[in-house]
Design a protein around this motif. Sequence first.
Motif, PDB file in Angstrom:
ATOM      1  N   ALA A   1       0.838  -1.203   0.000  1.00  0.00           N
ATOM      2  CA  ALA A   1       0.000   0.000   0.000  1.00  0.00           C
ATOM      3  C   ALA A   1       0.867   1.245   0.000  1.00  0.00           C
ATOM      4  CB  ALA A   1      -0.917  -0.010   1.217  1.00  0.00           C
ATOM      5  N   MET A   2       1.979   1.204   0.751  1.00  0.00           N
ATOM      6  CA  MET A   2       2.900   2.339   0.778  1.00  0.00           C
ATOM      7  C   MET A   2       3.520   2.569  -0.596  1.00  0.00           C
ATOM      8  SD  MET A   2       3.328   4.139   3.546  1.00  0.00           S
ATOM      9  CE  MET A   2       4.918   4.812   3.094  1.00  0.00           C
ATOM     10  N   ALA A   3       3.906   1.486  -1.266  1.00  0.00           N
ATOM     11  CA  ALA A   3       4.506   1.606  -2.599  1.00  0.00           C
ATOM     12  C   ALA A   3       3.539   2.248  -3.573  1.00  0.00           C
ATOM     13  CB  ALA A   3       4.948   0.239  -3.101  1.00  0.00           C
ATOM     14  N   SER A   4       2.277   1.868  -3.511  1.00  0.00           N
ATOM     15  CA  SER A   4       1.270   2.466  -4.388  1.00  0.00           C
ATOM     16  C   SER A   4       1.098   3.950  -4.089  1.00  0.00           C
ATOM     17  CB  SER A   4      -0.051   1.727  -4.213  1.00  0.00           C
ATOM     18  OG  SER A   4      -1.072   2.318  -4.992  1.00  0.00           O
ATOM     19  N   GLU A   5       1.097   4.289  -2.797  1.00  0.00           N
ATOM     20  CA  GLU A   5       0.943   5.690  -2.414  1.00  0.00           C
ATOM     21  C   GLU A   5       2.143   6.520  -2.870  1.00  0.00           C
ATOM     22  OE1 GLU A   5      -0.895   9.029  -0.845  1.00  0.00           O
ATOM     23  OE2 GLU A   5      -1.693   7.001  -1.147  1.00  0.00           O
ATOM     24  N   LEU A   6       3.346   5.978  -2.721  1.00  0.00           N
ATOM     25  CA  LEU A   6       4.543   6.695  -3.165  1.00  0.00           C
ATOM     26  C   LEU A   6       4.543   6.884  -4.676  1.00  0.00           C
ATOM     27  CD1 LEU A   6       7.286   5.044  -0.914  1.00  0.00           C
ATOM     28  CD2 LEU A   6       6.442   7.405  -0.795  1.00  0.00           C
ATOM     29  N   HIS A   7       4.037   5.899  -5.394  1.00  0.00           N
ATOM     30  CA  HIS A   7       3.915   6.036  -6.850  1.00  0.00           C
ATOM     31  C   HIS A   7       3.013   7.209  -7.210  1.00  0.00           C
ATOM     32  CE1 HIS A   7       2.991   5.219 -11.031  1.00  0.00           C
ATOM     33  NE2 HIS A   7       1.719   5.014 -10.721  1.00  0.00           N
ATOM     34  N   GLN A   8       1.889   7.329  -6.521  1.00  0.00           N
ATOM     35  CA  GLN A   8       0.958   8.426  -6.799  1.00  0.00           C
ATOM     36  C   GLN A   8       1.572   9.778  -6.468  1.00  0.00           C
ATOM     37  OE1 GLN A   8      -1.936   8.036  -8.335  1.00  0.00           O
ATOM     38  NE2 GLN A   8      -1.659   5.804  -8.410  1.00  0.00           N
ATOM     39  N   LEU A   9       2.300   9.844  -5.363  1.00  0.00           N
ATOM     40  CA  LEU A   9       2.861  11.116  -4.909  1.00  0.00           C
ATOM     41  C   LEU A   9       4.068  11.568  -5.723  1.00  0.00           C
ATOM     42  CD1 LEU A   9       2.691  10.596  -1.028  1.00  0.00           C
ATOM     43  CD2 LEU A   9       1.214  12.054  -2.424  1.00  0.00           C
ATOM     44  N   ASN A  10       4.736  10.632  -6.396  1.00  0.00           N
ATOM     45  CA  ASN A  10       5.996  10.954  -7.076  1.00  0.00           C
ATOM     46  C   ASN A  10       5.937  10.694  -8.577  1.00  0.00           C
ATOM     47  OD1 ASN A  10       8.135  11.500  -4.767  1.00  0.00           O
ATOM     48  ND2 ASN A  10       6.859   9.787  -4.098  1.00  0.00           N
ATOM     49  N   SER A  11       4.758  10.844  -9.162  1.00  0.00           N
ATOM     50  CA  SER A  11       4.606  10.615 -10.604  1.00  0.00           C
ATOM     51  C   SER A  11       3.946  11.813 -11.288  1.00  0.00           C
ATOM     52  CB  SER A  11       3.787   9.344 -10.856  1.00  0.00           C
ATOM     53  OG  SER A  11       4.416   8.217 -10.307  1.00  0.00           O
ATOM     54  N   SER A  12       4.313  12.999 -10.857  1.00  0.00           N
ATOM     55  CA  SER A  12       3.764  14.210 -11.463  1.00  0.00           C
ATOM     56  C   SER A  12       4.388  14.439 -12.838  1.00  0.00           C
ATOM     57  CB  SER A  12       4.041  15.414 -10.572  1.00  0.00           C
ATOM     58  OG  SER A  12       5.432  15.672 -10.505  1.00  0.00           O
ATOM     59  N   PRO A  13       3.740  15.235 -13.704  1.00  0.00           N
ATOM     60  CA  PRO A  13       4.337  15.546 -15.017  1.00  0.00           C
ATOM     61  C   PRO A  13       5.715  16.165 -14.892  1.00  0.00           C
ATOM     62  CG  PRO A  13       2.021  16.177 -14.976  1.00  0.00           C
ATOM     63  CD  PRO A  13       2.374  15.779 -13.578  1.00  0.00           C
ATOM     64  N   GLY A  14       5.915  17.031 -13.883  1.00  0.00           N
ATOM     65  CA  GLY A  14       7.225  17.650 -13.688  1.00  0.00           C
ATOM     66  C   GLY A  14       8.293  16.633 -13.368  1.00  0.00           C
TER      67      GLY A  14
END
Length: 529
Positions: free
Chosen positions: A259-272
């Motif tokens: 669950a943490m890995a999925s959350e980190l993916h969401q938080l660190n996958s911005s267009p920038g």
Amino acid sequence: MNMSIVTPVGQPTRPVGTSAAPPPEASGRHAHAAAPPAPGSGSARLPAPVWVIAAVFVVVELAVSGRYGFLQDELYFIEAGRHLAFGYVDQPPLAPLLTRVTDVLGVSPTAIRIVPALAGGAVVVITARVAVLFGAGRFGRILAALITACAPLVLALAHLGITEGPDLLAWAVVLLCAATALLQDRPHWWLGAGLAAGIGLEDNNLMLLLLIGLAAGILCSGHRWVLGTRWPWLGAGIAAVIWAPNVAWQATHGWPQLAMASELHQLNSSPGAFLTGPVTVLAFAGVLVMPLLVAGFVRLWRTTDLRFLAITSALLVVYVLVWIPGKTYYAEGTAPALVASAAVAAEGWIARGRRPGVRRRLVVAAPLVSIAISAQTILPIVPIAYLHDVPNLDKVTTADTFGWPQLTRAVAAQDAALARAGQAPTSIFAGNYGEAGALDVLGTADHLPPVLSGNNNYWMWGPGRASDRIVLVVDALGWLRPYFAHCRVLTSYYTPYHVPSDFTGLDIGVCTGPVGGWRALWPHLQNYG
């Protein structure tokens, strides 16, 4: 009797007396790879400047270790060390365990940062040793140590008592052992690789990326024959046994790190992050060193015996850039191999030039100038009063390590004020694990009520016997409002000197009139991230 014959890179020979021989493709080797000196001979020893560079690295890290203060993760790990377990929501058990070890020296930033500083110094030495394996001469070995010691990423990770410092060391040891086993035909070194991998897995699950990348690199190179021997599998078995307690903990707690890995993916996958990732991944050693790193990668790819490392590095970079581009340092574990190869490539470039002295000075200047430019953004060098003027300030290694005692005092002042008004708080609820950790670790003298949070492992620890009758709330009023009849802001906390921290402008408030006890509310308060 199992005797080994050491041969140059590009011409590995299997141990005398073994019945199995490598397939033909493993014995015909690349001719242009430089030959490493024989281990144990005088020429294989690391020059004295390598040790000096590593020692200076450690001294500098420890000298500045206490200038600002704790990072939020360090405070959290100290508290996690008081709840020892085989695993946690967001990391394996080694980092919290290390805080219990260094706790004998007192609770201070310097104490908790001794281990990562020593780990960083060890990585400097190991990189020079890998350069020996790759055929580096005296200058190349010293250059490999210098580039590593001046690398902004290494300096930053070795400055903080978090998972990344020991993780970087574990990766470096695995690479050294694997390269020694393959290039010098010393199969017993696979056992050392397995031991380092197992310890690394108890520190950070990112070690799995390296192991998968190495396996793929070996399978796709001329070294694939080694997978038919028992030694790599024995090493893998050692790693699995060491890692097993953490895997069992994850399995019995619902695999929270997924669950943490999925959350980190969401938080660190911005267009920038996708746009800047490709450049950032090569800038770990400094912008001016990037051409050397490119040359190092090219050399790894062109040298048949070293191509498995090029494949490993490439796979890690691609994975990080595609899945979690905001965390490019996840791909930097193979840095010792890349830097060592860059040092050998630099030696060749210098030797081919008409003015080798000028080229040598340029190569040495690249890491020195790079770190001179970036040091103030990653180490606590600038006086705090002037931090807000520093351009490109790294919040993780600098700004976010300042202000935690002040936040604790601000919360303690509100707790005392409520108590004087006849509304003594029965518990404190913080929105972030770092805020909760600061209150737990730094607020003991203020006799604060129990500190709770729904963030990461604080949620796993639960509310205990704390009451929710009057809750002092830090950075979580919006979170708790649906579950209380009355919530109001008491004050707001701002870091002194206008330091641009992620933890400034925090509301401190109070909530009363709960709709249910903490036990009833707790399932609704989980927040991993």
